[in-house]
Design an enzyme around this catalytic site. Sequence first.
Site, PDB file in Angstrom:
ATOM      1  N   CYS A  50      44.424  -3.778  16.044  1.00 24.64           N
ATOM      2  CA  CYS A  50      44.856  -2.708  16.961  1.00 24.64           C
ATOM      3  C   CYS A  50      46.216  -2.150  16.568  1.00 24.64           C
ATOM      4  O   CYS A  50      46.390  -0.932  16.505  1.00 24.64           O
ATOM      5  CB  CYS A  50      44.887  -3.214  18.407  1.00 24.64           C
ATOM      6  SG  CYS A  50      43.238  -3.430  19.102  1.00 24.64           S
TER       7      CYS A  50
ATOM      8  N   GLU B  30      50.943   0.947  25.261  1.00 21.40           N
ATOM      9  CA  GLU B  30      51.725   0.440  24.134  1.00 21.40           C
ATOM     10  C   GLU B  30      52.842   1.407  23.737  1.00 21.40           C
ATOM     11  O   GLU B  30      52.608   2.581  23.513  1.00 21.40           O
ATOM     12  CB  GLU B  30      50.812   0.160  22.928  1.00 21.40           C
ATOM     13  CG  GLU B  30      49.722  -0.865  23.202  1.00 21.40           C
ATOM     14  CD  GLU B  30      50.262  -2.274  23.483  1.00 21.40           C
ATOM     15  OE1 GLU B  30      51.465  -2.513  23.233  1.00 21.40           O
ATOM     16  OE2 GLU B  30      49.469  -3.117  23.961  1.00 21.40           O
TER      17      GLU B  30
ATOM     18  N   HIS C  31      45.868  -0.888  25.365  1.00 19.93           N
ATOM     19  CA  HIS C  31      45.044  -2.099  25.367  1.00 19.93           C
ATOM     20  C   HIS C  31      44.405  -2.275  26.743  1.00 19.93           C
ATOM     21  O   HIS C  31      45.062  -2.092  27.776  1.00 19.93           O
ATOM     22  CB  HIS C  31      45.897  -3.343  25.047  1.00 19.93           C
ATOM     23  CG  HIS C  31      45.877  -3.731  23.609  1.00 19.93           C
ATOM     24  ND1 HIS C  31      47.007  -3.734  22.830  1.00 19.93           N
ATOM     25  CD2 HIS C  31      44.856  -4.137  22.799  1.00 19.93           C
ATOM     26  CE1 HIS C  31      46.682  -4.135  21.601  1.00 19.93           C
ATOM     27  NE2 HIS C  31      45.386  -4.393  21.556  1.00 19.93           N
TER      28      HIS C  31
HETATM   29  N1  PCA Z   1      41.445  -5.718  19.880  1.00 18.48           N
HETATM   30  C1  PCA Z   1      42.039  -6.290  18.699  1.00 18.48           C
HETATM   31  C2  PCA Z   1      41.385  -5.580  17.536  1.00 18.48           C
HETATM   32  C3  PCA Z   1      40.206  -4.869  18.100  1.00 18.48           C
HETATM   33  C4  PCA Z   1      40.382  -4.928  19.544  1.00 18.48           C
HETATM   34  O1  PCA Z   1      39.685  -4.358  20.388  1.00 18.48           O
HETATM   35  C5  PCA Z   1      43.557  -6.222  18.694  1.00 18.48           C
HETATM   36  O2  PCA Z   1      44.161  -6.244  19.781  1.00 18.48           O
HETATM   37  O3  PCA Z   1      44.160  -6.146  17.637  1.00 18.48           O
END
Ligand code: PCA
Length: 211
Positions: A143, A80, A169
Amino acid sequence: MKRILLTGFEPFGGDALNPSMLAARALHGRQVGGHRIVAAGLPTVFGSADAMLGGLLRQHHPALVLCTGLAGGREGFSLERVAINVDDAPIADNAGAQPVDAPVVAGGPAAYFTTLPIKAMLAALQAQGLPARVSDSAGTFVCNHVFYGLMHQLATGRGLRGTRGGFIHLPWLPEMGSPSLPLDAMVLGLRVALGATLKDVSRPVRPDRSS
Ligand code: PCA
């Protein structure tokens, strides 16, 4: 020994698993580049998650912070680039909250860039044959909220100016859907990404304020 703080999230949205929590836990206590990994699981709850992260930052004073979460439906590792000052939840969090068009930090800058060397991480992951890409959106759910909260705390917190931070992610595990990666590939990839970060000296260590 210098510390790396590595976080994952608890399962959310009806899933029984969250690979980010499992991968982070698998790396707890391991060493990378002369640093020791401290892993922690964060609740998938607006407010509580970044409050817990703040406590961990004060407790461990890590040299490096990597937060991870699940982005089901994405392929490979999403490195990210940017956290934005928006909470706009497509589903309720694990405490039932579903903020709409709310700031993460009232009066905070519109966005923060990662201070992790995402291109060096990308090259290192690809050299291992792992699928990865740079992502320009961490979404607007918990997140992104934690990523923004992390970068805000690194930019403004006492004694944290030298700490680099960012967010990755992860995709589904094979038992959750497709595209997916097995857990051992995720664990390897996170170690590789952390190793690439510790080798990299090209980036400024202070978060950019981009408002
Ligand atoms: N993914 C979510 C919140 C917690 C997670 O593991 C997100 O992408 O916001």
